[in-house]
Design a protein around this motif. Structure first.
Motif, mmCIF file in Angstrom:
data_model
loop_
_atom_site.group_PDB
_atom_site.id
_atom_site.type_symbol
_atom_site.label_atom_id
_atom_site.label_comp_id
_atom_site.label_asym_id
_atom_site.label_seq_id
_atom_site.Cartn_x
_atom_site.Cartn_y
_atom_site.Cartn_z
ATOM 1 N N TRP A 192 -1.539 15.970 -12.147
ATOM 2 C CA TRP A 192 -2.528 16.361 -11.023
ATOM 3 C C TRP A 192 -1.840 16.904 -9.681
ATOM 4 N N ILE A 215 0.675 -1.132 0.138
ATOM 5 C CA ILE A 215 -0.034 -0.021 0.063
ATOM 6 C C ILE A 215 0.843 1.216 -0.197
ATOM 7 N N LEU A 225 3.793 5.364 -5.717
ATOM 8 C CA LEU A 225 3.583 5.424 -6.974
ATOM 9 C C LEU A 225 2.499 6.080 -7.350
ATOM 10 N N ALA A 226 1.313 5.933 -6.761
ATOM 11 C CA ALA A 226 0.249 7.086 -7.251
ATOM 12 C C ALA A 226 0.579 8.495 -7.295
ATOM 13 N N HIS A 250 2.700 9.001 -10.340
ATOM 14 C CA HIS A 250 2.050 8.857 -11.548
ATOM 15 C C HIS A 250 1.160 10.448 -11.754
ATOM 16 N N ALA A 251 0.659 10.637 -10.464
ATOM 17 C CA ALA A 251 -0.153 11.991 -10.540
ATOM 18 C C ALA A 251 0.639 13.065 -10.814
ATOM 19 N N TYR A 263 2.974 12.817 -13.069
ATOM 20 C CA TYR A 263 3.193 12.770 -14.550
ATOM 21 C C TYR A 263 1.952 13.206 -15.180
ATOM 22 N N ALA A 264 0.849 12.878 -14.574
ATOM 23 C CA ALA A 264 -0.620 13.286 -15.165
ATOM 24 C C ALA A 264 -1.044 14.684 -14.962
ATOM 25 N N LEU A 277 2.247 1.557 -3.311
ATOM 26 C CA LEU A 277 1.155 2.147 -4.319
ATOM 27 C C LEU A 277 0.942 3.512 -4.168
#
Lengths: 608, 556
Positions: free
Chosen positions: B480, B464, B470-471, B474-475, B477-478, B467
């Motif tokens: 956000w 967890i 990682l989130a 990624h956020a 990168y996105a 993750l």
């Protein structure tokens, strides 16, 4: 090709599925869901967490969604450029790892194997459930596995109903039998009450008989009956009995040298050969074209996990290997149970019998007949019958009598807490409490009622229950049902599978740190089948055989009992994929980081 | 200076309160004089057997003294001196030695309320016996049914028994037998050992240093001449190393020096002198070497990587913070953040060192499952070093939050970007290490238990945490999460690490990884979490404009 790819990449659904935002959402959702799983595990146990979260279809669907997300993210970046290396490798690793996990989930085996020191087993217990059925007199067992669930409900299994004519009516995920293992009082009419435990490879239950309201019951292969005896047993008499017991053992020990093995034609019953055991010990023999090899001799045989091992009570037996045209079969011959066979039809057209001349049988019969005079009245003793003869002036013991088709096969004094072995499927009887109940209640004592219960906190999952043909079966219980003329035994309990080889446990050892009781290690010396090479299994040193890996997992140590070693048996066809995926994944993240460093960009990417 | 003066004043006020109950001043002085005259140089490295390993007598005495008094030595005496003086002195039952750690117990025990530390006589005449009896019964029936007060009562009873066994000599006799057989009575098996020990004790009482030295040497020789069980043999040559380790307090001094260096860096004083990165790193080199050698000594003494308890993990984590911090400094030359990281490492080390009763620094062996050295080492070291990386992310994130708050939200964008770069990079490294660590854990589990992944709470929470970060990556990168949001969310994601590291064992208390951690320390963790949450909430509230504005992709 390129066109198709471009088409896919432009597709709106695909764009959404491959988006990084989707990835963030899936990751957060997955994290939240498994976090809930850990709460289930800490409140209840790992099994409940699995049933509520980790092994549910929707969780599987979530993982599939993750896979699709990663996969489409990877596809969406085609054609790859150099800067995509880290990304592609990482996500490829993740995809491989997830596929490997899927293969494990679908085709893997993970169960427990219990072996007692000195015996052998190949039965691996799983966590899911199964109904097993067998017809009387047939060795064929049908297995109907089904997944455990935590919700109450009706289950259907047409194959089972078709075969047995019984329907499965209800399933309770957690249940108890009211009055199970309870006290002795409040059972209605006055009379004698005897509680006892029965244990076999099929079941392990506590039952109660009551002389006026429930003097008889059917359990597994046998009828069990309570016989109340009147009058006092004098001390002298019981002493005499003891003497007889001693004498009997002496006779048996003395008899062994003269014993023979008789080979009969299974169809005609004609005697084909008879060899003294002394001869068989030295050399295998041929009966027609069948080789007869004396594998083992037992003086005090008991059945454990489908195999004979030495126990405590005299019970001479032979383990015989029969060979024909390269095929092999195993047969057991008991001195005391001449009609016993592992196969009702015999092996290769032969039946084997214990043939010891004279004294042994005569000695036993003499003793039996003198003992059986104790029995009070004549009873129907066809089939398998277990009788408890109880004298209400002596409520610390019973006189146990076992009959097969009206013939006495065993007589024994059984005191509270003592255990006796029956010749039927290794079933054991342990005597519990005896009491004389003065009455008071009106309702006749009946079998405990099965009730649903709450799943308790922080403890193992309670037993589930299943209602079959109108009768409740607790997990681990079996019952006889009548389907027309046919007697069907139904067992309900953990599903298990057989691995293709036996694990024979020679020695279990627990080593403590010197001066403490903290286990430093525990280990089992085992061999596979009858191979002479022995292997040590211990923590981090499993036995690998074919596709199976056998790990030392745990143990049961009880005073006065041989230790039981618990192995975890594992077959994981997804292992390789998982490892490959893991290595690729880690390599990918590494590349990801390195290929973004100034050093790399200056040194390599700048030049490109 | 002011602070020290204040402290002295405070102590002066406290002194009259802690008047000694049992012994009068003169007798206590006499005991102290006698005890401090004992030379423990020879006896300290004597091998004794306790808790499943061979340890020097000094360590054994320190552990017992810690358990009794809460400290490694009192009255200006070393632990060895104290215990040897106790067993040879009449004064022992009247010495204030038993530290009743749960102050609320003083009332039910009917003990004086002005002290925390009591004499054996006081404890024996207290209501302890009547309180402890029923609790013991309860413990026998069900260990889990005990509440905290019950456990504290049992602890006092055990302290009492320990002190009694020291006074009666049992404590020593049972330990000098290096090969105890369960069937033998503790000192019945080896009478020659017992008599050598008795001779040594007699020599102490005779007040002749020459005699004491000879008797000590004879005793040590006798103890060393025993047959040692195979599993203990490797320990025998390491006694003087451990005594040295006990004496040096390497982690404490490393922590102290990190603190000094960290303060210099973070305060920006003499910043013009630290333009050369090698000069900066060389300042950290010495405490870092102390830190590494302390860790190396633990490895050498035990023979396994000392990350099997919380203490070892904290020390290793601090090492990781300094190592990664230095690397990040080398890459990004951000002296301020480097200083903050050193202060973080220093705080971790000093805190770890100062609560030995909660984070036990003992080197006793581990449960069976952890004995597979290689995999344990690789797996646990990797996972905990990834926690070090995330700790850096958390510290950097908090630094950014606090700086922004202090400047009223007007921290220059360049400063934010600089810190965000550090944070992003260290999260990447953390994710790499944690993923590797989790996979190695799966590998180890597969190897030991036959399953790669079993949804055990510890491994699940590590996943967890992984993750979560990682989130975050990624956020980012996105689009956000831009620089400030990345920094602000790092401490939030770090709460997941805390849960994986600490919470699973103490909040969930389930699963296969529940070994190797001492209880307690909850207050420290809860305080941290509360402060952290308040800080984030404060930042989210005062800087909410920043958050919402930044949710739109910058520059897009």
């Amino acid at each position: 090709m390129k066109k198709i790819l471009a088409g896919i990449q432009q597709n709106k659904v695909f764009k959404f599925a491959s988006s990084v935002k989707m990835a963030v959402l899936v990751m957060l959702l997955l994290g939240a869901v498994v976090a809930v799983g850990t709460i289930y595990e800490s409140r209840y146990n790992a099994q409940v967490a699995g049933l509520m979260v980790y092994r549910t279809p929707w969780f599987l669907a979530l993982l599939c969604l993750l896979w699709i997300n990663i996969f489409s993210a990877a596809v969406s970046r085609i054609p790859y450029k150099r800067r995509h290396t880290g990304f592609v490798v990482t996500h490829l690793g993740m995809l491989t790892l997830l596929i490997g996990s899927g293969v494990t989930y679908l085709y893997g085996l993970d169960g427990q194997l219990f072996v007692q020191e000195g015996s052998r087993s190949r039965v691996v217990e799983l966590t899911d459930l199964a109904i097993r059925t067998a017809r009387d007199g047939s060795n064929e067992v049908h297995i109907f596995p089904f997944a455990r669930s935590l919700s109450r409900g009706a289950l259907k299994n047409d194959d089972f109903s078709l075969l047995t004519g019984l329907s499965i009516q209800e399933y309770l995920p957690a249940a108890t039998r009211k009055g199970e293992g309870g006290g002795m009082g409040g059972s209605g009419a006055p009379g004698l009450k005897v509680s006892f435990g029965l244990k076999s490879q099929f079941f392990d239950v506590s039952e109660t008989l009551h002389s006026s309201s429930k003097p008889e019951m059917q359990m597994g292969p046998a009828r069990i009956r309570l016989v109340e005896e009147s009058g006092a047993v004098s001390v002298a008499e019981s002493q005499k009995e003891n003497k007889k017991g001693n004498q009997r053992e002496k006779i048996k020990e003395a008899v062994a040298p003269g014993a023979t093995l008789v080979v009969l034609n299974a169809k005609t019953g004609k005697i084909m050969a008879e060899w003294p055991l002394s001869l068989l010990r030295r050399k295998s023999q041929m009966a027609g074209n069948v080789g007869i090899i004396l594998e083992k001799e037992f003086a005090k045989a008991i059945v454990s996990n489908n195999h004979l091992v030495e126990g405590d009570n005299p019970n001479p037996a032979l383990e015989i290997r029969l060979t024909k045209d390269g095929k092999e079969a195993r047969e057991i011959v008991f001195q005391k149970h001449p009609s016993f066979s592992l196969s009702p039809e015999g092996f290769y057209g032969l039946r084997l019998m214990w043939g010891g001349k004279g004294e042994s049988v005569m000695g036993e019969e003499a003793v039996s007949s003198s003992l059986s005079t104790i029995a009070s009245e004549p009873q129907d003793r066809s089939g398998n019958v277990i009788e408890f003869h109880v004298n209400k002036n002596q409520l610390d013991r019973v006189h146990l009598q076992l009959f097969k088709n009206n013939q006495s096969v065993l007589q024994k004094e059984l005191k509270k807490g003592e255990t006796a072995e029956t010749p039927w499927m290794g079933m054991k009887i342990t005597l519990g409490d005896l009491a004389f109940v003065e009455g008071g209640g009106t309702a006749p004592a009946s079998e405990g009622e099965v009730m649903p219960i709450e799943i308790p906190f922080r403890s193992p999952l309670p037993r589930s229950a299943l209602r079959v043909g109108g009768q409740w079966l607790m997990e681990g219980e079996s019952r006889h049902f009548l389907n027309g003329n046919e007697n069907i035994e139904v067992y309900y309990g953990l599903n298990s599978v057989e691995i293709p080889f036996d694990i024979q446990l020679h020695k279990f050892e627990k080593v403590d740190y010197p001066g403490t009781e903290t286990a430093m290690s525990f280990q089992s010396m085992v061999s596979v089948n009858d191979e002479s090479t022995q292997t040590l299994i211990r923590m981090n040193e499993p036995l690998i055989r074919d596709d199976y890996i056998i790990y030392q997992s745990s143990y049961i140590l009880n005073p006065n009992q041989k230790p039981v070693s618990i192995f975890s048996v594992n077959k994981d066809p997804g292992r390789t994929l998982k490892y490959i995926g893991a290595v690729i994944l880690v390599l990918g993240i590494f590349l990801f980081i390195v290929m973004r460093t100034k050093w790399y960009l200056k040194r390599f990417a700048g030049a490109a | 200076m002011k602070a020290i003066g204040l402290l002295t004043l405070l102590l002066a006020f406290l002194l009259p309160l802690s008047a000694h109950a049992g012994l009068d001043e003169a007798a206590l002085e006499k005991f102290k004089a006698y005890a401090s005259s004992i030379d423990t140089k020879i006896i300290d490295p004597m091998p004794v057997q306790n808790h499943g390993r061979i340890k020097p007598f000094q360590t054994y005495a320190r552990e017992a003294t810690l358990y009794l008094t809460g400290k490694y030595g009192i009255l200006g005496l070393s632990a060895s001196q104290l215990l040897l003086a106790i067993v040879t002195s009449e004064a022992a039952p009247d010495l204030e030695l038993i530290n009743v750690r749960d102050v609320a117990l003083r009332l039910p025990l009917d003990l004086p309320k002005d002290r925390k530390i009591f004499t054996l006589r006081e404890i024996e005449s207290s209501r302890l016996a009547s309180l402890a009896g029923p609790v013991m019964e309860k413990q026998k029936l069900d260990e889990k049914s005990l509440n905290q007060t019950d456990k504290n009562i049992i602890e006092v009873a055990q302290q009492m028994w320990l002190l009694r066994s020291v006074i009666q000599g049992e404590f020593f006799f049972s330990a000098i037998d290096l090969d105890p057989k369960p069937s033998e009575s503790p000192h019945g098996g080896k009478p020659e050992l017992a008599s050598a020990f008795a001779a040594y004790l007699r020599s102490l009482q005779m007040n002749s240093s020459q005699q004491a030295k000879e008797a000590a040497e004879a005793l040590v020789a006798k103890v060393r001449s025993q047959d040692v069980p195979e599993v203990f043999r490797a320990y025998m040559d390491k006694m003087s190393t451990e005594v040295l380790y006990n004496r040096l307090h390497l982690f404490f001094f490393a922590g102290l020096l990190y603190c000094v260096v960290g303060l210099i860096f973070a305060s920006g004083l003499m910043s013009q002198k630290f333009t050369n990165p090698l000069r900066v790193l060389s300042l950290v080199l010495f405490p870092f070497l102390l830190h590494v050698s302390g860790f190396a000594m633990r490895v050498y003494i035990t023979g396994f990587a000392p990350v099997t308890n919380m203490y070892g993990t904290m020390v290793w984590m601090a090492l990781g913070v300094v190592a990664f911090g230095s690397l990040l400094y080398f890459w990004y030359r951000h002296l301020f953040v480097y200083g903050i990281l050193l202060l973080g490492a220093s705080l971790t080390l000093i805190l770890t060192e100062s609560i030995p009763l909660i984070l036990s620094p003992d080197l006793d062996p581990v449960v069976a499952v952890l004995r597979s050295n290689f995999w344990l080492t690789i797996h646990v070291l990797t996972v905990t070093i990834s926690y070090a990386a995330f700790t850096i992310a958390m510290l950097t994130g908090n630094t950014a939050i606090v700086r922004t708050l202090l400047k009223g939200g007007a921290l220059p964008q360049a400063a934010v970007e600089e810190m965000a770069k550090i944070c992003y990079r260290i999260i990447q490294i953390g994710v790499l290490l944690l993923t590797t660590g989790i996979i190695l854990g799966g590998w180890w589990a597969d190897y030991s238990w036959g399953r790669f992944w079993g949804w055990d709470p510890k491994e699940t929470w590590a996943l967890i945490a992984d993750l979560g970060f990682l989130a975050l990556l990624h956020a980012r990168y996105a689009g956000w999460a831009n620089s400030f949001v990345l920094l602000a969310l790092s401490p939030v994601a770090y709460l997941l690490v805390l849960m994986a590291w600490y919470g699973v064992n103490f909040i969930l208390a389930a699963g296969l990884h529940s070994y190797g951690f001492s209880s307690g320390g909850t207050i420290a963790v809860v305080t941290f979490v509360v402060v952290q949450v308040i800080l984030i909430a404060l930042a989210a509230w005062t800087l909410r404009g920043k958050f919402t504005a930044l949710l739109q992709r910058p520059g897009a």
